[in-house]
Design a protein around this motif. Structure first.
Motif, mmCIF file in Angstrom:
data_model
loop_
_atom_site.group_PDB
_atom_site.id
_atom_site.type_symbol
_atom_site.label_atom_id
_atom_site.label_comp_id
_atom_site.label_asym_id
_atom_site.label_seq_id
_atom_site.Cartn_x
_atom_site.Cartn_y
_atom_site.Cartn_z
ATOM 1 N N CYS A 185 31.819 35.509 49.389
ATOM 2 C CA CYS A 185 31.632 36.783 50.109
ATOM 3 C C CYS A 185 31.292 37.819 49.037
ATOM 4 O O CYS A 185 32.141 38.583 48.579
ATOM 5 C CB CYS A 185 32.896 37.167 50.879
ATOM 6 N N ARG A 186 30.037 37.821 48.643
ATOM 7 C CA ARG A 186 29.612 38.575 47.467
ATOM 8 C C ARG A 186 28.691 39.733 47.846
ATOM 9 O O ARG A 186 27.753 39.575 48.624
ATOM 10 C CB ARG A 186 28.901 37.641 46.488
ATOM 11 N N ASN A 187 28.991 40.886 47.269
ATOM 12 C CA ASN A 187 28.156 42.076 47.477
ATOM 13 C C ASN A 187 28.046 42.450 48.952
ATOM 14 O O ASN A 187 27.005 42.929 49.415
ATOM 15 C CB ASN A 187 26.774 41.856 46.855
ATOM 16 N N VAL A 188 29.112 42.209 49.678
ATOM 17 C CA VAL A 188 29.236 42.586 51.091
ATOM 18 C C VAL A 188 30.316 43.653 51.242
ATOM 19 O O VAL A 188 30.114 44.681 51.895
ATOM 20 C CB VAL A 188 29.587 41.353 51.963
ATOM 21 N N LEU A 189 31.451 43.405 50.605
ATOM 22 C CA LEU A 189 32.608 44.286 50.759
ATOM 23 C C LEU A 189 32.381 45.672 50.170
ATOM 24 O O LEU A 189 33.069 46.625 50.550
ATOM 25 C CB LEU A 189 33.833 43.641 50.106
ATOM 26 N N ILE A 190 31.432 45.822 49.265
ATOM 27 C CA ILE A 190 31.166 47.129 48.650
ATOM 28 C C ILE A 190 30.729 48.174 49.670
ATOM 29 O O ILE A 190 30.824 49.373 49.406
ATOM 30 C CB ILE A 190 30.096 47.026 47.539
ATOM 31 N N TYR A 191 30.278 47.727 50.829
ATOM 32 C CA TYR A 191 29.836 48.668 51.862
ATOM 33 C C TYR A 191 30.983 49.101 52.777
ATOM 34 O O TYR A 191 30.781 49.910 53.678
ATOM 35 C CB TYR A 191 28.716 48.032 52.695
ATOM 36 N N PHE A 192 32.187 48.534 52.560
ATOM 37 C CA PHE A 192 33.336 48.816 53.415
ATOM 38 C C PHE A 192 34.323 49.756 52.723
ATOM 39 O O PHE A 192 34.393 49.821 51.498
ATOM 40 C CB PHE A 192 34.090 47.519 53.760
ATOM 41 N N ASP A 193 35.125 50.463 53.532
ATOM 42 C CA ASP A 193 36.251 51.223 52.994
ATOM 43 C C ASP A 193 37.283 50.258 52.412
ATOM 44 O O ASP A 193 37.344 49.083 52.776
ATOM 45 C CB ASP A 193 36.915 52.051 54.099
ATOM 46 N N ARG A 194 38.127 50.780 51.525
ATOM 47 C CA ARG A 194 39.111 49.946 50.830
ATOM 48 C C ARG A 194 40.042 49.212 51.796
ATOM 49 O O ARG A 194 40.315 48.018 51.626
ATOM 50 C CB ARG A 194 39.928 50.831 49.880
ATOM 51 N N ASP A 195 40.535 49.895 52.803
ATOM 52 C CA ASP A 195 41.435 49.266 53.768
ATOM 53 C C ASP A 195 40.736 48.142 54.528
ATOM 54 O O ASP A 195 41.332 47.093 54.803
ATOM 55 C CB ASP A 195 41.985 50.297 54.749
ATOM 56 N N VAL A 196 39.484 48.377 54.875
ATOM 57 C CA VAL A 196 38.704 47.356 55.583
ATOM 58 C C VAL A 196 38.467 46.159 54.666
ATOM 59 O O VAL A 196 38.567 45.002 55.099
ATOM 60 C CB VAL A 196 37.368 47.937 56.085
ATOM 61 N N GLN A 197 38.162 46.417 53.403
ATOM 62 C CA GLN A 197 37.973 45.336 52.435
ATOM 63 C C GLN A 197 39.192 44.416 52.393
ATOM 64 O O GLN A 197 39.071 43.186 52.477
ATOM 65 C CB GLN A 197 37.728 45.903 51.042
ATOM 66 N N GLU A 198 40.370 45.016 52.269
ATOM 67 C CA GLU A 198 41.599 44.228 52.176
ATOM 68 C C GLU A 198 41.847 43.425 53.451
ATOM 69 O O GLU A 198 42.225 42.248 53.394
ATOM 70 C CB GLU A 198 42.785 45.139 51.886
ATOM 71 N N ASN A 199 41.609 44.038 54.592
ATOM 72 C CA ASN A 199 41.818 43.357 55.865
ATOM 73 C C ASN A 199 40.853 42.182 56.020
ATOM 74 O O ASN A 199 41.249 41.090 56.468
ATOM 75 C CB ASN A 199 41.631 44.348 57.016
ATOM 76 N N VAL A 200 39.596 42.371 55.629
ATOM 77 C CA VAL A 200 38.601 41.294 55.716
ATOM 78 C C VAL A 200 38.973 40.152 54.779
ATOM 79 O O VAL A 200 38.911 38.979 55.160
ATOM 80 C CB VAL A 200 37.188 41.830 55.388
ATOM 81 N N ILE A 201 39.373 40.471 53.558
ATOM 82 C CA ILE A 201 39.744 39.428 52.601
ATOM 83 C C ILE A 201 40.938 38.623 53.118
ATOM 84 O O ILE A 201 40.970 37.387 52.998
ATOM 85 C CB ILE A 201 40.064 40.041 51.221
ATOM 86 N N LYS A 202 41.914 39.281 53.721
ATOM 87 C CA LYS A 202 43.070 38.570 54.276
ATOM 88 C C LYS A 202 42.635 37.594 55.363
ATOM 89 O O LYS A 202 43.126 36.450 55.426
ATOM 90 C CB LYS A 202 44.080 39.571 54.839
ATOM 91 N N LYS A 203 41.700 38.014 56.222
ATOM 92 C CA LYS A 203 41.244 37.133 57.296
ATOM 93 C C LYS A 203 40.396 35.986 56.743
ATOM 94 O O LYS A 203 40.476 34.853 57.242
ATOM 95 C CB LYS A 203 40.474 37.943 58.341
ATOM 96 N N LEU A 204 39.615 36.266 55.709
ATOM 97 C CA LEU A 204 38.852 35.197 55.063
ATOM 98 C C LEU A 204 39.800 34.176 54.432
ATOM 99 O O LEU A 204 39.568 32.964 54.515
ATOM 100 C CB LEU A 204 37.911 35.771 54.004
#
Length: 281
Positions: free
Chosen positions: A226-245
């Motif tokens: 999951c590369r160069n995708v999360l940079i477009y998200f807010d920090r909280d959203v990044q963490e939530n997405v990583i947890k689900k991944l």
């Protein structure tokens, strides 16, 4: 006679931008500050012309209408998605895959290696993963693998499925790799190349939204890119997405991020193995 609209004359007001921007961010996680207003206006002007719509106010009503919202939301996400990618981008990840992960996997595992390219764009990443695995197989024996490539943009996914690229897009690859994994076009298509079917058949592409509450993809996976995708998200959203991944990643599986991304300060079940390369714990 139908009136022909000049899309450049259609302007996006601050209020309409805020309405559409808030929806886009809540739907796909992409941050939409006011600085992106011009970008959104330019990208949507062509769509308004296709629909023969004369204002962004009218377009907003279409997006939020019950009868056509699903279809138009998909088109809207196609317009706002950023799809910068290339073959073997951030080569250190592919070197680590071949030198560390694949040797360990082939020694200790008889199962199929399952890989998820989350945010695969036009396909360069999953095809690069497949080529890297096949290059390893040439020197190290049989290894079964499957790759899932997902993206929110239906338009860019079709490009990934087509597997057709220009000569310049594979210019960084060696002659041997080009010969083994690509077919050159002929006649009017001589400047185009296509990924060989043997590689294409290893990859399944499907539309997927990382903002979904629950992930319905068939896991668990041994590797998630999951590369160069999360940079477009807010920090909280990044963490939530990583947890689900991580819920779809096997314990001991590997997680790859872009070099401008980090999990520092996040409470996620990952241990750093190398810069932007993590293991699920």
């Amino acid at each position: 006679m139908q009136k022909i609209l000049n899309p450049l004359s259609i302007r996006l007001s601050d209020s309409e931008f805020q309405k559409l921007g808030h929806f886009i961010q809540s739907y796909n996680g992409i941050k939409m500050p006011l600085s992106k207003k011009t970008m959104l206006e330019v990208r949507l002007q062509k769509r308004l012309r296709e629909l023969n719509i004369s204002s962004f106010h009218e377009y907003s009503k279409l997006v939020f209408s019950a009868e056509s919202s699903r279809t138009e939301v998909i088109k809207l996400m196609d317009c706002v998605s950023t799809n910068k990618t290339s073959f073997f981008r951030e080569i250190i990840h592919f070197n680590y895959l071949q030198q560390h992960i694949l040797p360990d996997f082939i020694r200790s595992n008889n199962n199929t290696l399952k890989v998820w390219s989350a945010g695969c764009s036009s396909g360069e990443e999953p095809y690069s993963i497949a080529i890297a695995i096949n290059e390893f197989i040439r020197n190290n024996g049989i290894l079964n693998y499957q790759i899932l490539g997902t993206d929110i943009s239906t338009k860019i996914l079709q490009e990934a499925k087509d597997a057709v690229y220009t000569e310049s897009e594979i210019s960084n690859l060696s002659f041997e790799v080009k010969k083994r994994y690509f077919l050159k076009g002929k006649g009017d298509y001589q400047d185009l190349i296509m990924v060989k079917p043997a590689i294409c058949n290893k990859i399944l592409f499907q539309r997927f939204n990382l903002m979904d509450r629950e992930y319905s993809v068939q896991g668990p996976f041994d590797l998630i890119f999951c590369r160069n995708v999360l940079i477009y998200f807010d920090r909280d959203v990044q963490e939530n997405v990583i947890k689900k991944l991580c819920q779809k990643l096997k314990v001991g599986g590997y997680f790859f991020m872009g070099h401008s991304e980090t999990i520092m300060g996040m409470k996620v079940p990952l241990k750093q193995m190398s810069p932007t390369i993590y293991k699920r714990i």
